[in-house]
Design an enzyme around this catalytic site. Structure first.
Site, PDB file in Angstrom:
ATOM      1  N   HIS A 190      46.033  13.453  10.981  1.00  0.00           N
ATOM      2  CA  HIS A 190      44.947  13.076   9.948  1.00  0.00           C
ATOM      3  C   HIS A 190      45.585  11.912   9.181  1.00  0.00           C
ATOM      4  CE1 HIS A 190      41.439  15.152  11.350  1.00  0.00           C
ATOM      5  NE2 HIS A 190      41.837  16.276  11.280  1.00  0.00           N
ATOM      6  N   ASP A 218      42.890   5.676   8.367  1.00  0.00           N
ATOM      7  CA  ASP A 218      41.905   5.416   9.211  1.00  0.00           C
ATOM      8  C   ASP A 218      41.287   4.046   9.087  1.00  0.00           C
ATOM      9  OD1 ASP A 218      42.121   8.273  10.018  1.00  0.00           O
ATOM     10  OD2 ASP A 218      40.078   8.766   8.668  1.00  0.00           O
TER      11      ASP A 218
END
Length: 375
Positions: free
Chosen positions: A127, A157
């Site tokens: 992540h 992200d």
């Protein structure tokens, strides 16, 4: 209409960075068709999520041969295809770059991953926090003597992921205008997060950056580049790096410059920080905003997301918009002739595939064969 009007993008549904890239491209005028999963996690984000704005969608069973054939039909009509699978998954589904380029050699094939398409960590899960930690972007963020602080999931992200993918797609489209041939864009969040640290590496090479967290100019080490609590328990941010801005900071605080240590005397920074903290605790956040409003002291209120939408500067620039009842950031950047717009999802009066050149009979046939199971 947007500067990307006429560009068609097939988005294979995924989470966070790839949808963000497609949101940005859609805001700029591209026609984005999202291919949702028939089962499982096609609804990872709620329908009100801004990352989904401006899309029409169809649901396709990607694990079936009919589903793969459907993606091929879309790729044949598209300028761009975006997927966010782990390396090798798209190939196993029969919708990898070779499969899609076989039907459309001009297709730009965008791939969004954490670790990239190659390298020893490519197949592993991760992540944002993992990608930015390996890229050297997480370690410098935090206060002296404390643990690194995750900067939400903005660096991996969105900044190092979605925006990098959008940039790569635009560059590939530009190059295609010269060559007439598409290519694969391998956008990895670990690469993008590393790219964002370019200036930091330059400062390290010049001897202007210490690897000891929280001791540098931009990492809360400098008392004139930090946040301070105010009388009402809220915060202001201070970015008075230059001497002339720092002088206006002291003036607004009512502090006599001769009573303060030299701005860049690091040994005096603890004393300087204490005096600034004491001064800021004497008034509320909004009082300080008013005091510094028309100065170059680089002092601004620290706003919560809901406060940011109502700030006079944001209102004057229409920086936030209401889309289907959800207040959210407006498209950026801005264009003088072809402004972007946060389009709402396509109304259900027509099938999403009609705007992609499919006839009613073709759409009915696709449904009957299970290539498209819902719209």
């Amino acid at each position: 209409m947007g500067p990307l009007h006429g560009v068609r993008i097939v988005e294979i549904a995924s989470a966070a960075p790839a949808p963000f890239a497609c949101m940005v491209l859609g805001d700029l005028g591209a026609d984005v068709l999202r291919v949702d999963r028939v089962h499982g996690r096609s609804g990872e984000q709620p329908s009100t999520d801004p990352l989904k704005r401006g899309r029409s969608s169809v649901a396709v069973d990607l694990k079936s041969s009919e589903g793969a054939a459907m993606v091929h039909k879309l790729a044949e009509r598209a300028d761009v295809l975006v997927e966010g699978f782990r390396p090798g998954v798209a190939e196993r589904l029969g919708i990898g770059p070779e499969d899609c380029h076989a039907v459309n050699a001009a297709l730009v094939y965008g791939r969004m991953t954490g670790w990239g398409q190659s390298g020893p960590m490519a197949p592993r899960a991760g992540h944002d926090i993992n990608y930015i930690s390996l890229a050297g972007a997480l370690d410098p963020i935090g206060r002296h003597g404390e643990a690194p602080v995750p900067p939400l999931n903005l660096v991996g992200d969105f900044g190092g992921g979605g925006l990098l993918l959008a940039l790569g797609i635009l560059a590939a489209l530009y190059e295609r205008g010269q060559s007439g041939v598409g290519q694969v864009v391998d956008a990895a969040m670990v690469d993008g997060a590393g790219l964002l640290t370019a200036s930091l590496h330059g400062m390290r090479a010049a001897g202007l950056w210490s690897d000891e967290r929280g001791t540098n100019i931009l990492d809360s080490g400098a008392p004139f580049y930090d946040t301070y609590q105010t009388a009402d328990g809220r915060y202001v941010s201070v970015g008075a790096l230059e001497h002339r801005f720092y002088a206006q900071l002291l003036d607004g605080l009512g502090i006599e410059p001769t009573s303060m240590p030299p701005q860049y005397d690091r040994a005096s920074w603890p004393d300087l920080r204490a005096k600034l903290a004491e001064a800021f605790r004497s008034k509320t956040r909004d009082e300080w905003e008013e005091i510094f409003r028309d100065t170059d002291a680089c002092v601004t209120p620290v706003l919560a997301p809901d406060e940011a939408t109502a700030h006079p500067h944001a209102v004057a620039r229409n920086a936030f918009v209401d889309v289907d009842g959800v207040v959210q950031p407006a498209p950026a950047p801005r264009f003088s002739r072809t402004p972007g717009t946060p389009r709402r999802a396509q109304e259900a009066t027509t099938h999403p595939l009609q705007s992609w050149g499919f006839s009613s009979n073709e759409i009915a046939d696709l449904h009957s064969h299970g290539a498209v199971t819902q719209s």
